[in-house]
Each structure stands twice: as C-alpha cells, then as structure tokens.
Design a protein around this motif. Structure first.
Motif, PDB file in Angstrom:
ATOM      1  N   SER A  82      -1.671  10.820  -4.104  1.00  0.00           N
ATOM      2  CA  SER A  82      -2.148  10.218  -5.353  1.00  0.00           C
ATOM      3  C   SER A  82      -2.288   8.706  -5.281  1.00  0.00           C
ATOM      4  CB  SER A  82      -1.203  10.580  -6.503  1.00  0.00           C
ATOM      5  OG  SER A  82       0.118  10.117  -6.246  1.00  0.00           O
ATOM      6  N   SER A  83      -2.034   8.094  -4.108  1.00  0.00           N
ATOM      7  CA  SER A  83      -2.171   6.646  -3.963  1.00  0.00           C
ATOM      8  C   SER A  83      -2.732   6.345  -2.583  1.00  0.00           C
ATOM      9  CB  SER A  83      -0.812   5.954  -4.146  1.00  0.00           C
ATOM     10  OG  SER A  83      -0.960   4.545  -4.107  1.00  0.00           O
ATOM     11  N   ILE A  84      -3.773   5.513  -2.540  1.00  0.00           N
ATOM     12  CA  ILE A  84      -4.449   5.285  -1.269  1.00  0.00           C
ATOM     13  C   ILE A  84      -4.743   3.809  -1.019  1.00  0.00           C
ATOM     14  CG2 ILE A  84      -5.541   7.556  -1.135  1.00  0.00           C
ATOM     15  CD1 ILE A  84      -8.114   6.286  -2.245  1.00  0.00           C
ATOM     16  N   GLU A  85      -4.845   3.481   0.266  1.00  0.00           N
ATOM     17  CA  GLU A  85      -5.477   2.241   0.705  1.00  0.00           C
ATOM     18  C   GLU A  85      -6.896   2.636   1.083  1.00  0.00           C
ATOM     19  OE1 GLU A  85      -5.365  -1.112   4.281  1.00  0.00           O
ATOM     20  OE2 GLU A  85      -3.584   0.113   3.923  1.00  0.00           O
ATOM     21  N   LEU A  86      -7.849   2.194   0.310  1.00  0.00           N
ATOM     22  CA  LEU A  86      -9.237   2.646   0.435  1.00  0.00           C
ATOM     23  C   LEU A  86     -10.013   1.759   1.402  1.00  0.00           C
ATOM     24  CD1 LEU A  86     -11.560   4.482  -0.559  1.00  0.00           C
ATOM     25  CD2 LEU A  86     -11.859   2.871  -2.466  1.00  0.00           C
ATOM     26  N   MET A  87     -10.692   2.377   2.348  1.00  0.00           N
ATOM     27  CA  MET A  87     -11.545   1.634   3.262  1.00  0.00           C
ATOM     28  C   MET A  87     -12.754   1.098   2.495  1.00  0.00           C
ATOM     29  SD  MET A  87     -10.085   1.654   6.205  1.00  0.00           S
ATOM     30  CE  MET A  87     -11.373   1.179   7.352  1.00  0.00           C
ATOM     31  N   GLY A  88     -13.018  -0.193   2.670  1.00  0.00           N
ATOM     32  CA  GLY A  88     -14.094  -0.835   1.935  1.00  0.00           C
ATOM     33  C   GLY A  88     -15.463  -0.255   2.220  1.00  0.00           C
ATOM     34  N   GLY A  89     -15.678   0.253   3.426  1.00  0.00           N
ATOM     35  CA  GLY A  89     -16.967   0.823   3.777  1.00  0.00           C
ATOM     36  C   GLY A  89     -17.322   2.021   2.913  1.00  0.00           C
TER      37      GLY A  89
END
Length: 245
Positions: A82-89
C-alpha cells in the motif's frame, strides 16, 4: 474469500500481533491485547502497515514486467503493498510525456549470453556510461528539448488524477524517483519537486553525487521536501548494492 485474501489477512494479523504488547488484568494475569481494526482490509484495499509500521517497495522491483500505473496497481494488489516509491518514468508516461529513446536503445542491446551446461556463468556486465552512435545522440538531444517543453507546460491537475488512480486502490506514494540530476535546467528540477509533492510524496530520489546534491537541495528546501540519494556500489562478492541516504 479468495486464497490470496485469506493469506494476506493472515500475514497482516500475525505481523500486527507480534508488535502488540500484552495487557494485564486486575488479577495480574496476562491477557491478549485487543486486535486493531483493519479498515483498509475491510474496504477491500491493500494494506501493508503492520503494527503501525508502514512497509513499502520501489516499483523498480517490477522492472522485468510490463510497466505503467495500471500494471503497478495490479502488482501492488497481488503483493498487498500500500506504499510505494514510484519510478518517475512510469508516472511521466501516464501523464503523456514524449517517449525516451534511451529505453529503445537499451532494448536493442544484445542480451548477455547464457552459460552452457557445466560452464561458470559470465560475470555481470559492468555499469558505465553508454556509448551512442551520432544518430542516436541526435535523437536523445531532440528528446531532451521536447521533454523539457512538455514538463514546463504540464497541467498539474493531471498529476492529481494519477494520485487519485493509486489512492482509489489504497496505494500511497511516499517517494518519487524523478532523477533531477538528468534534468538539464533548474526549471525542470523545480518541476520534479512540484510533481512529487502533488503525488503526496515526502521525497524525491536520485542517483547523485555531492555536487548535484548541492544543486538540488535548495529546491527540496523550497518545497518542504527531502532529497534522498541512492549510491550504487559494486561490492566484491556481493555485486551491485544500493545505499539510500
């Protein structure tokens, strides 16, 4: 309920129980503390917070699988994250950014040959600055101009739509890996923090050196956010190791 739901709830319950202290009755005997109400699970959403501790992952973990926000939601649901570090691409692709030709060039590279039966696998290829043909470099330079114009003209309401898409699935973005060191202008660095903040993130990550960190830090301070650095080390006997700070 499905087997995945049963396993997900069972793991969450066990993890939560391990963090709960025992309560004592007036007789001095130990009694179990009341179980917390899992509102996210009750609502049918993913929930990877156990005993008050938020567990998450970087979406780079799924780099060998099809990308895109819709797929990331699917992967989070399968893994109960439920929590992520999202890749900007992935984020910029959803927002309509021009396609980065670098990905096309990397796909065109010949894969590392597999070891034959009984042979020792070849050492991993060393990471280093890629070499491009003059034609490829011209395509990259054109892309940089196009993506800069797109970034500076982006309507931030579109970012709110991306955030809602994830939020409706119970997923929050705590960090966005926007890689401001790859951005050629201060206006783009400022854009990176604006977008990450609009996604509800607390920090922007990048693989940077001290010089770049000094350049980026004022923008983090301006937006009341953190600049998190990632150092990739080639450790003997351990391979590539990522260190965050």
């Amino acid at each position: 309920q499905s087997r995945r739901e049963f396993l997900g709830r069972s793991v969450a319950a066990l993890a939560a129980a391990s963090f709960l202290p025992s309560a004592f009755s007036c007789t001095g005997k130990s009694v179990a503390a009341p179980a917390p109400v899992d509102t996210a699970a009750e609502a049918g959403k993913v929930n990877s917070k156990f005993g008050g501790v938020q567990i998450g992952t970087i979406t780079y973990s799924w780099r060998s699988m099809p990308g895109g926000l819709e797929n990331i939601i699917k992967y989070c649901q399968e893994a109960n994250i439920s929590s992520i570090e999202l890749m900007g691409g992935d984020l910029e692709a959803y927002l309509g950014a021009p396609e980065n030709p670098m990905m096309k060039f990397f796909r065109q590279q010949a894969p590392q040959p597999a070891a034959k039966p009984g042979e020792k696998p070849a050492a991993p290829r060393r990471m280093g600055p890629p070499k491009f043909t003059p034609e490829q470099q011209a395509e990259i330079d054109k892309y940089k101009e196009e993506v800069k114009a797109w970034r500076l003209g982006l309507d931030l309401s579109k970012v709110e739509g991306a955030r809602k898409l994830l939020s409706d699935a119970g997923i929050s973005v705590h960090i966005v890996k926007m890689q401001p060191s790859d951005m050629g202008s201060d206006e783009e660095v400022d854009y990176a923090f604006k977008v990450a903040k609009a996604m509800g993130a607390k920090a922007v990550t990048d693989e940077i050196n001290l010089e770049t960190a000094k350049r980026v830090a004022p923008f983090a301070e301006k937006h009341g956010m953190y600049m998190a650095s990632i150092i990739i080390c080639n450790m003997p006997k351990k391979g590539l190791v990522a260190i965050r700070s």
